[in-house]
Design a protein around this motif. Structure first.
Motif, PDB file in Angstrom:
ATOM      1  N   TRP A 143      31.379 -23.611  10.734  1.00  0.00           N
ATOM      2  CA  TRP A 143      29.993 -23.719  10.293  1.00  0.00           C
ATOM      3  C   TRP A 143      29.433 -25.100  10.617  1.00  0.00           C
ATOM      4  CZ3 TRP A 143      25.551 -21.747   9.332  1.00  0.00           C
ATOM      5  CH2 TRP A 143      24.623 -22.358   8.494  1.00  0.00           C
ATOM      6  N   ARG A 146      28.481 -14.216  13.532  1.00  0.00           N
ATOM      7  CA  ARG A 146      28.877 -14.989  14.719  1.00  0.00           C
ATOM      8  C   ARG A 146      30.080 -15.899  14.506  1.00  0.00           C
ATOM      9  NH1 ARG A 146      23.739 -17.736  17.126  1.00  0.00           N
ATOM     10  NH2 ARG A 146      25.261 -18.314  18.706  1.00  0.00           N
ATOM     11  N   GLY A 182      23.854 -14.827  10.241  1.00  0.00           N
ATOM     12  CA  GLY A 182      24.358 -15.323  11.525  1.00  0.00           C
ATOM     13  C   GLY A 182      25.736 -15.936  11.371  1.00  0.00           C
ATOM     14  N   HIS A 195      28.708 -25.431  14.330  1.00  0.00           N
ATOM     15  CA  HIS A 195      27.720 -24.557  14.962  1.00  0.00           C
ATOM     16  C   HIS A 195      26.433 -24.345  14.157  1.00  0.00           C
ATOM     17  CE1 HIS A 195      30.552 -23.466  18.109  1.00  0.00           C
ATOM     18  NE2 HIS A 195      31.464 -23.290  17.173  1.00  0.00           N
ATOM     19  N   LYS A 196      26.258 -25.010  13.038  1.00  0.00           N
ATOM     20  CA  LYS A 196      25.097 -24.691  12.192  1.00  0.00           C
ATOM     21  C   LYS A 196      23.750 -25.050  12.810  1.00  0.00           C
ATOM     22  CE  LYS A 196      25.956 -28.350   8.873  1.00  0.00           C
ATOM     23  NZ  LYS A 196      26.093 -28.554   7.442  1.00  0.00           N
ATOM     24  N   VAL A 239      23.390 -21.635  14.609  1.00  0.00           N
ATOM     25  CA  VAL A 239      23.447 -20.483  13.704  1.00  0.00           C
ATOM     26  C   VAL A 239      22.713 -20.882  12.434  1.00  0.00           C
ATOM     27  CG1 VAL A 239      24.978 -18.920  12.450  1.00  0.00           C
ATOM     28  CG2 VAL A 239      25.674 -19.798  14.689  1.00  0.00           C
TER      29      VAL A 239
END
Length: 136
Positions: free
Chosen positions: A78, A94, A90, A81-82, A85
């Motif tokens: 998280w 994902r 998501g 990639h936040k 996403v």
């Protein structure tokens, strides 16, 4: 002595009433907080929900991990990639459903049943969003 006993009973009753009121206020605060959860708070809730899943096992690429390790893994994904996403849905779809090898993450629950991690977290996400919609 009788007056002291009556005083203690009265104070005790007042104290219990105050405790009950505090518990009620606490529940109202928790409920109002869940109504206004941001997407990030929802994701953090899901990660902590997984972290506190005692007696369960997280299965990633055929290896078994504790709920704590699983939560740490998903939290690191998280955090990485936040920016891309943006929603809790998501996050689940994902980041918390499949490994890099496209193998689904699974959770073996305390009762021995196994569920896909994505399905499990989507159930909890629906629950908190449904709870929020009833409370608005």
């Amino acid at each position: 002595m009788k007056k002291l006993l009556i005083f203690i009973i009265l104070v005790s009753g007042t104290y219990q009433a105050a405790l009950a009121q505090h518990a009620s206020d606490q529940e109202k605060t928790e409920v109002s907080q869940s109504v206004n959860m941001t997407e990030e708070e929802k994701v953090n809730h899901l990660i902590n929900y997984l972290r506190h899943l005692s007696g369960s096992v997280f299965i990633r690429n055929g290896n078994e991990y504790s709920p704590d390790k699983a939560a740490d893994h998903l939290l690191s994904k998280w955090n990485k990639h936040k920016k891309k996403v943006k929603t809790a849905h998501g996050f689940v779809d994902r980041l918390a459903t499949f490994s890099k090898t496209d193998e689904p993450y699974q959770i073996r629950l305390k009762d021995g049943s196994t569920i896909k991690c994505g399905d499990f977290l989507n159930q909890e996400l629906k629950r908190i969003e449904l709870q929020s919609s009833f409370l608005e």
